[in-house]
Design an enzyme around this catalytic site. Structure first.
Site, mmCIF file in Angstrom:
data_model
loop_
_atom_site.group_PDB
_atom_site.id
_atom_site.type_symbol
_atom_site.label_atom_id
_atom_site.label_comp_id
_atom_site.label_asym_id
_atom_site.label_seq_id
_atom_site.Cartn_x
_atom_site.Cartn_y
_atom_site.Cartn_z
ATOM 1 C CB CYS A 1 39.634 33.498 90.486
ATOM 2 S SG CYS A 1 39.284 31.940 89.632
ATOM 3 C CG HIS B 1 44.606 32.827 90.186
ATOM 4 N ND1 HIS B 1 44.069 33.072 91.435
ATOM 5 C CD2 HIS B 1 43.717 32.019 89.542
ATOM 6 C CE1 HIS B 1 42.909 32.429 91.543
ATOM 7 N NE2 HIS B 1 42.672 31.785 90.414
#
Length: 510
Positions: A345, A443
């Site tokens: 991310c 994630h």
């Protein structure tokens, strides 16, 4: 709520309504106690749901209805046998500076605010909080509410929606928990009561002491003194349980993996000020062959087999801090000597050529050069990407399951070599052709056993032992619930929370 309840001597069979857990301090054990109570009620066949009016955390989860809530509430939902929902955490604050945060209402980012602005906004947030709470209460027999921080923060009493302000608005009873491992537990409990108003003190029905280790007989005189002094019972003393695999609300784990002869792969995660979703590394932390190090600012980055750049709520400022600490040269040296690296991310965004924030979503508008290790650029967008995703690693085909929470849009030639093929037809991330760099927006990258095994093999770990993070989490919830139910006095809970003969007393607050 059903019109009648079965007669039982067990509190968890009979209690109906709302029960709020507040703590004397942050990290007193509110989140774990709510998770434990949720699993206990669920095991007793009750319809139970977690609720946290306001949370401040950088660990978050994507819900079944496509919103964003605190990670702890997602864990509590699992404990209750539910899919996470935005009603379980209607206000989430994600800090992007020491004095400001992104404000997320019922799962959607609304605006950024400094502390004073948000304090002024709280009366407008309260209707959203009560709306979500009423929906949960209508659908469940029991709602377990978690406070935030401490109700003793008298400077925040005005306009409070997180602790006693919510308890007063919802007219619910409170259980107060304190952490004895920190020391001063009696002062914490007594001092917290002294900071409350008379009506607030009346809501506190009893105490739970958390993280006790030792001979309980030596604690009993103190428990008797506390009850005599306050007129309120100690409903349980919970043991210190080591080795639990439970998602952290925000703070980095207390227990790091200990170097042993069996731990043959060293993974380093640089800890930057706005690190987010560090629960991504729980599978690595609990793997018996992995030594996981969260590297703080006080020392150079240690040598590692694999370095993982974590997510960040403020990517540009965290990248500037990484450079200020001298870690950029350490990262380049790590790659020069054959080490592996993954960016997740915000960590992925740092690996690119440029970071653009034209709207000033994470700080002042502008652009910042990235680390330049992968050929793409990222531009911050106003709309946040929120999705639960599944797919496969493009190299080898191992299954991946996780979630996306990001506002950046990445474009560039490197994305022609994706790391993940998602089931919805999209490609995600970058797999560097040289074999040293991986990058992804997903994630939970290490959570699926197949993905974890494949990534550890790529990082150089041979003869890997399999672990299943989901199974470890569920076993930890069971262990936590067992210990909590054994430590709590059902008869004392019945009396303290107004349940007599299988039904709530008329005086019970619900």
């Amino acid at each position: 709520m059903p019109p009648s309840l079965p007669t039982s001597d067990n509190f968890f069979d009979t209690y109906c309504g709302t029960l709020m857990v507040q703590g004397c301090t942050s990290d007193a054990g509110k989140s774990t106690l709510v998770a434990a109570l949720g699993r206990i009620f669920h095991r007793h066949g009750r319809r139970v749901a977690p609720f946290k009016p306001q949370n401040m955390a950088l660990n978050s989860a994507v819900t079944a209805d496509g919103g964003e809530i605190g990670r702890a509430q997602a864990l509590q939902a699992e404990a209750c046998g539910l899919a996470p929902h935005t009603d379980m955490n209607p206000v989430l604050l994600k800090p992007n500076s020491d004095t400001g945060a992104q404000v997320i209402i019922q799962g959607r980012a609304r605006f950024n605010a400094d502390a004073r602005h948000y304090h002024d906004y709280k009366p407008m947030a309260l209707p959203y909080v009560l709306e979500s709470y009423e929906r949960l209460r209508a659908a469940h027999e029991v709602v377990l509410v978690e406070g935030a921080g401490s109700p003793a923060e008298v400077n925040l009493r005005e306009r409070d929606i997180a602790n006693m302000g919510f308890a007063e608005a919802a007219d619910c009873p409170v259980l107060l928990v304190a952490d004895i491992d920190r020391g001063g537990v009696f002062a914490h409990l007594l001092g917290t009561l002294e900071c409350l108003s008379e009506s607030e003190r009346a809501r506190v029905r009893g105490f739970v002491i958390n993280r006790f280790r030792g001979d309980l007989r030596l604690l009993e005189p103190g428990l008797q003194w506390l009850t005599q002094r306050t007129g309120k019972p100690v409903l349980g003393v919970l043991p210190y349980l080591q080795g639990l695999m439970l998602d952290a609300e925000d703070a980095l784990p207390r227990e790091a993996s200990t170097p042993t002869a069996e731990r043959r792969l060293k993974v380093v995660v640089p800890v930057l000020p706005r690190i987010s979703n560090h629960t991504d590394f729980d599978a690595l932390r609990h793997h018996p062959q992995v030594e996981l190090v969260f590297a703080g600012p006080a020392a150079p980055l240690p040598a590692a087999d694999l370095i993982v750049l974590a997510g960040s709520k403020s990517v540009q400022s965290d990248l500037q801090e990484l450079r200020r600490r001298g870690w950029e040269s350490a990262l380049r040296r790590h790659l020069r000597y054959g080490g592996k690296m993954i960016g997740i991310c915000g960590g992925m965004q740092m690996l690119g050529q440029w970071l653009h924030d034209p709207h000033g979503l994470e700080g002042p508008p502008g652009s910042l050069p990235g680390l330049g290790l992968l050929d793409f650029e990222t531009t911050m967008a106003r709309d946040k990407q929120l999705a639960r995703v599944a797919g496969r690693l493009r190299a080898g085909g191992a299954a991946v399951a996780g979630y996306e929470i990001h506002a950046g849009v990445s474009r560039g030639p490197a994305l022609a070599h994706p790391m993940v093929e998602l089931d919805d037809g999209r490609h995600d991330g970058v797999c560097d052709p040289d074999g040293q760099l991986l990058a992804t927006y997903v994630h939970g990258l290490f959570d699926h056993p197949a993905a974890l095994d494949a990534l550890l093999a790529w990082a150089g770990l041979e003869d890997r032992r399999p672990i299943d993070l989901g199974a470890l989490r569920d076993a930890s919830l069971q262990r936590l619930a067992d210990a909590t139910e054994a430590a709590l006095s059902s008869s004392s809970l019945q009396h303290a929370f107004g349940v007599v003969g299988g039904a709530p007393r008329a005086m019970a607050l619900t």
